[in-house]
Design a protein around this motif. Structure first.
Motif, short mmCIF file in Angstrom:
data_model
loop_
_atom_site.label_atom_id
_atom_site.label_comp_id
_atom_site.label_asym_id
_atom_site.label_seq_id
_atom_site.Cartn_x
_atom_site.Cartn_y
_atom_site.Cartn_z
N PRO A 102 -5.22 67.66 22.17
CA PRO A 102 -6.56 67.27 22.82
C PRO A 102 -6.20 66.31 23.90
N THR A 103 -6.99 66.60 25.00
CA THR A 103 -7.13 65.63 26.41
C THR A 103 -8.49 65.42 26.66
N PRO A 104 -8.97 64.49 26.78
CA PRO A 104 -10.33 63.97 26.83
C PRO A 104 -11.09 64.65 28.02
N TYR A 105 -10.28 64.95 29.34
CA TYR A 105 -11.03 65.65 30.26
C TYR A 105 -12.33 66.72 29.99
N TYR A 106 -11.77 67.75 29.37
CA TYR A 106 -12.89 68.60 29.05
C TYR A 106 -13.99 67.92 28.44
N GLU A 107 -13.73 67.22 27.41
CA GLU A 107 -14.89 66.54 26.34
C GLU A 107 -15.66 65.77 27.42
N TYR A 108 -15.26 65.17 28.34
CA TYR A 108 -16.06 64.16 29.20
C TYR A 108 -17.22 65.12 30.15
N LEU A 109 -16.62 66.21 30.45
CA LEU A 109 -17.47 67.06 31.44
C LEU A 109 -18.53 67.52 30.49
N ILE A 110 -18.69 67.69 29.36
CA ILE A 110 -19.79 68.26 28.38
C ILE A 110 -20.69 67.38 28.49
N GLU A 111 -21.97 67.63 29.08
CA GLU A 111 -23.06 66.70 29.04
C GLU A 111 -24.48 67.33 28.94
#
Length: 132
Positions: A52-61
């Motif tokens: 896991p890297t948080p980059y993609y998670e933070y893009l989801i909105e």
């Protein structure tokens, strides 16, 4: 025999406040449902990811669309590997062994199952009083 009746024609229903509240609700409800969908999405996506890297998670909105009463949950189109993670990219199986996680696809039925409850709660919390 004659009965006189007086009808009070004041209040939200008659002066337009109820209609405005209803329009505001229809505009806001899809966004609130999409916001709740973010939590569902992350609960499905996170356990599947090996590195896991948080980059993609933070893009989801969640995002309200210009169309009245429509919102969606997406990665903003900023991440070139978003389709690959979802499993809809050209570099997924059969081109490679990675089929994708399909987290958005799995989120959809779960979110649809609770969407009515989310909308009812939003209406009761923010709009019901405006209409009475």
């Amino acid at each position: 025999m004659r009965i006189d009746v007086d009808i009070d024609t004041s209040g939200p229903f008659f002066d337009g406040r109820a209609v405005r509240a209803l329009h505001d609700f229809v505009d806001e409800a899809p966004y609130e449902i999409a916001r709740e969908g973010l939590g569902i999405y992350l609960s499905i996506y996170r356990p599947q990811v090996r590195q896991p890297t948080p980059y993609y998670e933070y893009l989801i909105e969640p995002e309200k669309l210009a169309e009245y009463g429509v919102a969606h949950l997406w990665d903003g189109g900023e991440c070139v590997y978003g389709p690959w993670l979802e499993g809809t990219g050209s570099r997924n199986s059969p081109a490679t062994r990675f089929p994708g996680y399909g987290s958005m696809k799995k989120t959809t039925p779960e979110l649809q199952a609770v969407a009515g409850t989310i909308a009812e709660r939003l209406f009761a919390d923010r709009y019901e009083r405006r209409m009475n």
